[in-house]
Design a protein around this motif. Structure first.
Motif, PDB file in Angstrom:
ATOM      1  N   GLN A   1      25.474  52.386  44.902  1.00 21.11           N
ATOM      2  CA  GLN A   1      25.373  53.824  44.695  1.00 21.11           C
ATOM      3  C   GLN A   1      25.431  54.193  43.211  1.00 21.11           C
ATOM      4  N   LYS A   2      26.025  53.333  42.433  1.00 21.93           N
ATOM      5  CA  LYS A   2      26.096  53.570  40.979  1.00 21.93           C
ATOM      6  C   LYS A   2      24.865  53.032  40.259  1.00 21.93           C
ATOM      7  N   GLY A   3      24.002  52.330  40.998  1.00 21.06           N
ATOM      8  CA  GLY A   3      22.717  51.956  40.413  1.00 21.06           C
ATOM      9  C   GLY A   3      22.571  50.516  39.966  1.00 21.06           C
ATOM     10  N   ARG A   4      23.401  49.591  40.446  1.00 18.83           N
ATOM     11  CA  ARG A   4      23.253  48.186  40.044  1.00 18.83           C
ATOM     12  C   ARG A   4      21.830  47.708  40.361  1.00 18.83           C
ATOM     13  N   PRO A   5      21.070  47.232  39.371  1.00 16.79           N
ATOM     14  CA  PRO A   5      19.633  46.948  39.551  1.00 16.79           C
ATOM     15  C   PRO A   5      19.319  45.963  40.669  1.00 16.79           C
TER      16      PRO A   5
ATOM     17  N   ASP B   1      20.123  55.109  55.351  1.00 11.64           N
ATOM     18  CA  ASP B   1      19.858  54.046  54.375  1.00 11.64           C
ATOM     19  C   ASP B   1      20.896  53.974  53.261  1.00 11.64           C
ATOM     20  N   TRP B   2      22.110  54.450  53.529  1.00 13.32           N
ATOM     21  CA  TRP B   2      23.112  54.502  52.472  1.00 13.32           C
ATOM     22  C   TRP B   2      24.467  54.200  53.100  1.00 13.32           C
ATOM     23  N   GLY B   3      25.467  54.065  52.289  1.00 11.71           N
ATOM     24  CA  GLY B   3      26.805  53.875  52.833  1.00 11.71           C
ATOM     25  C   GLY B   3      27.163  52.413  53.071  1.00 11.71           C
ATOM     26  N   LEU B   4      28.301  52.208  53.735  1.00 10.28           N
ATOM     27  CA  LEU B   4      28.872  50.875  53.929  1.00 10.28           C
ATOM     28  C   LEU B   4      27.922  49.886  54.609  1.00 10.28           C
ATOM     29  N   PRO B   5      27.103  50.291  55.596  1.00  9.16           N
ATOM     30  CA  PRO B   5      26.180  49.309  56.194  1.00  9.16           C
ATOM     31  C   PRO B   5      25.320  48.596  55.167  1.00  9.16           C
ATOM     32  N   MET B   6      24.954  49.287  54.078  1.00  2.32           N
ATOM     33  CA  MET B   6      24.139  48.641  53.047  1.00  2.32           C
ATOM     34  C   MET B   6      24.955  47.583  52.309  1.00  2.32           C
ATOM     35  N   GLY B   7      26.201  47.912  52.052  1.00  3.01           N
ATOM     36  CA  GLY B   7      27.068  46.933  51.391  1.00  3.01           C
ATOM     37  C   GLY B   7      27.297  45.703  52.250  1.00  3.01           C
ATOM     38  N   LEU B   8      27.460  45.917  53.550  1.00  2.00           N
ATOM     39  CA  LEU B   8      27.642  44.789  54.470  1.00  2.00           C
ATOM     40  C   LEU B   8      26.413  43.881  54.458  1.00  2.00           C
ATOM     41  N   LEU B   9      25.221  44.480  54.471  1.00  5.91           N
ATOM     42  CA  LEU B   9      23.997  43.690  54.436  1.00  5.91           C
ATOM     43  C   LEU B   9      23.867  42.902  53.135  1.00  5.91           C
ATOM     44  N   ILE B  10      24.150  43.555  52.037  1.00  3.01           N
ATOM     45  CA  ILE B  10      24.033  42.894  50.733  1.00  3.01           C
ATOM     46  C   ILE B  10      24.947  41.677  50.669  1.00  3.01           C
ATOM     47  N   LYS B  11      26.183  41.828  51.069  1.00  2.00           N
ATOM     48  CA  LYS B  11      27.144  40.715  50.954  1.00  2.00           C
ATOM     49  C   LYS B  11      26.844  39.598  51.959  1.00  2.00           C
ATOM     50  N   GLU B  12      26.320  39.949  53.134  1.00  2.00           N
ATOM     51  CA  GLU B  12      25.974  38.911  54.106  1.00  2.00           C
ATOM     52  C   GLU B  12      24.752  38.127  53.638  1.00  2.00           C
ATOM     53  N   ILE B  13      23.777  38.812  53.055  1.00  2.00           N
ATOM     54  CA  ILE B  13      22.611  38.108  52.512  1.00  2.00           C
ATOM     55  C   ILE B  13      23.041  37.220  51.343  1.00  2.00           C
ATOM     56  N   GLU B  14      23.940  37.723  50.514  1.00  2.00           N
ATOM     57  CA  GLU B  14      24.442  36.920  49.393  1.00  2.00           C
ATOM     58  C   GLU B  14      25.200  35.697  49.898  1.00  2.00           C
ATOM     59  N   ARG B  15      25.959  35.884  50.966  1.00  2.00           N
ATOM     60  CA  ARG B  15      26.720  34.753  51.510  1.00  2.00           C
ATOM     61  C   ARG B  15      25.780  33.653  51.983  1.00  2.00           C
ATOM     62  N   ARG B  16      24.644  34.050  52.528  1.00  3.08           N
ATOM     63  CA  ARG B  16      23.692  33.078  53.060  1.00  3.08           C
ATOM     64  C   ARG B  16      22.751  32.527  51.986  1.00  3.08           C
ATOM     65  N   ASN B  17      22.432  33.370  51.001  1.00  4.59           N
ATOM     66  CA  ASN B  17      21.473  32.962  49.953  1.00  4.59           C
ATOM     67  C   ASN B  17      22.001  33.363  48.578  1.00  4.59           C
ATOM     68  N   PRO B  18      23.067  32.713  48.119  1.00 10.97           N
ATOM     69  CA  PRO B  18      23.718  33.145  46.875  1.00 10.97           C
ATOM     70  C   PRO B  18      22.854  32.971  45.623  1.00 10.97           C
ATOM     71  N   ASP B  19      21.802  32.172  45.690  1.00 11.11           N
ATOM     72  CA  ASP B  19      20.994  31.913  44.499  1.00 11.11           C
ATOM     73  C   ASP B  19      19.883  32.948  44.277  1.00 11.11           C
ATOM     74  N   LEU B  20      19.753  33.907  45.183  1.00 12.68           N
ATOM     75  CA  LEU B  20      18.733  34.933  44.993  1.00 12.68           C
ATOM     76  C   LEU B  20      19.042  35.753  43.730  1.00 12.68           C
ATOM     77  N   PRO B  21      18.012  36.163  42.996  1.00 17.06           N
ATOM     78  CA  PRO B  21      18.241  36.860  41.714  1.00 17.06           C
ATOM     79  C   PRO B  21      18.933  38.218  41.853  1.00 17.06           C
TER      80      PRO B  21
END
Length: 589
Positions: A233-237, A163-183
């Motif tokens: 990993q640095k804790g961005r809320p 549940d950690w590492g680059l796969p999480m970053g890939l998921l975050i950016k892909e979700i943002e690409r598809r739904n940029p208005d999410l809080p």
């Protein structure tokens, strides 16, 4: 506590060797491969002769004379160059089996010192459906967990979620690409974040492959994902909140698969649980001189004098500040050591990860990340292959989902169950329960009966047969005994003192007596296949007994009572070992 039959015999024969001036260690006794010659055999006279410079048959004859004095053997013969063959008196055998039956663990704890053991197995990942690659880790790991509990160990089982590492970053950016208005992506958003996940587990399983493919084609996207990983990993809320949603729905999904396979975990921790510990660990390793800089990265050199192959250093932190799997694994060892102070930590993971674990274990020893006495072991295993001999794939070449594999096994079992005529005897609900248990048993026994480092061919048609070395065959043997004991109860027949009136009874008793050695071998080698061999042999001996020795139809009440008790003891041992293997036996079939 009951001592195993082989242990007792080896001691008795060893004393006989000692009485004639030979080292008692030569008295090691084992089951005979030739039942026509004896039930047990000792070959120590041959080895002792070389040491003593004497004729082995002379030594064997002297030892035989001592053994005859004991009165425990009905027959002792000498074969070949000094092989001692023995048959027990019925009184000795019956006494041992009676004692064994009184022990809830059949004498298996007599050789084992209880330990605190951490078992790491399962290894699912956020956003990824469990697939055939998780099958063996889960089945083998759960069997070893049950085996250790049976032996009296305190067992901590950890799924170790990815549940950690680059796969999480890939998921975050892909979700943002598809739904940029999410809080979650608005750094100014002060919360609170939504309680429900913005994506379903099905959507995640489509999003991750898409994000992975995009990262290979778009360097900018990959770099953005790396930065998102760092920020997470640095804790961005916002990222933490989104990550928690993804983790929660992924765990809920994997629990279903684990429940189907009967896997039980005391801890659902993952790589992310090491995040706060890693900076502390890195600071300590630097201060104590265990880590060093190498081409901009922080590493621990784990090569040792005498290595016959190249041993790369364990990379703890890349030049861009990202941590690696080795980092989280080393931190996990430290956390487990601090929290639990285990005697052993066992990792049930694909054999292809052997180099990784060798690096991590060496680093843990070098960096004093755990107490010196703690045992670390990678329990590797081979692959599940298709009929082409290659790792199992779907028809279109994709990865086979674990859920699909289980459902296919249950469907195949349902066909087999119906073909046997059970559909006419049971209500649909009970029939479905039987089919599910048969399907799961088919998968588990097929997997566990193989030596774990071996690859094997996945063949549901063969696995679900009610004959041969299959899970359903073992289940049916147990159900047959249950049916017999139910009929005995209906007829108000009771069991009684054990007797031995037929060799089939004696052979079944000897099979029962072999369990402690099977359990010892399985635990020492982390090899459930040894238990599969034992329960199969037990089933074979029971079937021979069933065909040769009437039970309910026996006219002599004492013999009938004895055989009923022997059946009950056999059922209890059979169900116990099948339970350790993760196989549930239905009441009827």
């Amino acid at each position: 506590m009951t001592t195993s039959l082989l242990t007792q015999l080896s001691h008795i024969v060893g004393q006989a060797f000692g009485a004639v001036g030979i080292d008692p260690s030569f008295g090691t006794t084992f089951p005979s491969q030739r039942r026509d010659l004896g039930q047990f055999q000792c070959n120590g006279a041959l080895a002792a002769a070389k040491q003593a410079g004497r004729n082995p048959r002379d030594i064997g004859a002297e030892v035989m004379a001592e053994l005859e004095k004991s009165g425990l053997f009905s027959e002792i013969t000498l074969a070949g160059p000094g092989f001692i063959n023995m048959r027990l008196t019925d009184d000795f055998l019956l006494g041992h089996i009676s004692d064994l039956a009184e022990d809830p663990h059949f004498g298996c704890r007599s050789f084992h010192t209880p330990q605190k053991v951490i078992l790491d197995y399962g290894g699912p990942n956020v956003a990824k459906a469990m697939h055939v690659g998780h099958l063996r880790a889960t089945i083998i790991g759960e069997s070893l967990r049950r085996l250790r509990v049976f032996l009296g160990d305190e067992v901590i089982s950890d799924v170790h979620f990815g549940d950690w590492g680059l796969p999480m970053g890939l998921l975050i950016k892909e979700i943002e690409r598809r739904n940029p208005d999410l809080p979650y992506f608005d750094e100014k958003f002060a919360g609170p974040y939504p309680d429900t996940s913005p994506v379903t587990v099905e959507e995640l399983q489509e999003i991750y492959p898409a994000a992975s493919a995009r990262s290979k084609e778009d360097p900018a996207f990959l770099e953005a994902a790396r930065l998102a990983t760092f920020d997470l990993q640095k804790g961005r809320p916002g990222y933490r909140a989104l990550w928690q949603h993804m983790r929660d729905i992924s765990i809920a999904e994997t629990r279903t698969d684990f429940d189907l396979l009967g896997a039980q975990f005391t801890e659902w921790k993952g790589e992310a649980d090491t995040n706060d510990h890693i900076p502390v660990m890195l600071a300590r390793l630097k201060a104590e001189g265990y880590s060093e800089m190498s081409e901009g990265a922080i590493v621990v050199n784990v090569a040792e004098e005498g290595d016959k192959k190249e041993m790369p250093p364990l990379i703890l932190e890349k030049s861009d500040g990202a941590v690696m799997y080795g980092t989280t694994d080393l931190a996990t060892i430290e956390i487990r050591s601090e929290l639990h102070d285990p005697d052993s930590i066992l990792y049930v993971v694909d054999a292809r990860q052997s180099l990784h674990f060798e690096q991590v274990f060496r680093a843990a020893r070098k960096c004093h990340s755990l107490k010196p006495a703690c045992h670390l072991e990678h329990i590797g295993f081979g692959t599940v292959n298709g009929r082409d001999g290659k790792p199992l794939k779907t028809r279109d070449g994709g990865v086979v989902r674990l859920r699909s594999l289980i459902e296919d096994a249950v469907d195949e079992a349902r066909k087999v169950v119906r073909d046997t005529g059970m559909a006419e005897r049971f209500e649909p609900a009970e029939l479905d329960d039987i089919a599910t248990k048969v399907g799961i048993a088919a998968i588990k026994f097929a997997d566990l009966s193989n030596q774990r480092m071996s690859n094997y061919i996945f063949d549901l048609e063969r696995f679900t047969k009610f004959e041969g070395r299959t899970g359903p065959y073992q289940m049916y043997a147990a159900v047959r005994i249950k049916s017999m004991l139910r009929k005995a109860a209906e007829q108000k027949l009771v069991d009684g003192r054990l007797m031995a009136t037929h060799d089939a009874e004696r052979n079944l008793m000897l099979a029962l007596a072999a369990l402690p050695e099977a359990v010892a071998g399985a635990s020492e080698k982390n090899a459930p296949n040894i238990l599969c061999d034992h329960v199969y042999s037990l089933s074979q001996e029971f079937n021979a007994f069933y065909h040769e020795c009437p039970v309910l139809g026996e006219a002599n009440a004492d013999i009938r009572a004895s055989r009923l008790r022997l059946c009950a003891i056999t059922l209890r041992q059979m169900e116990q070992i099948l339970f350790v293997l993760g196989i549930d036996v239905p009441e009827r079939m």
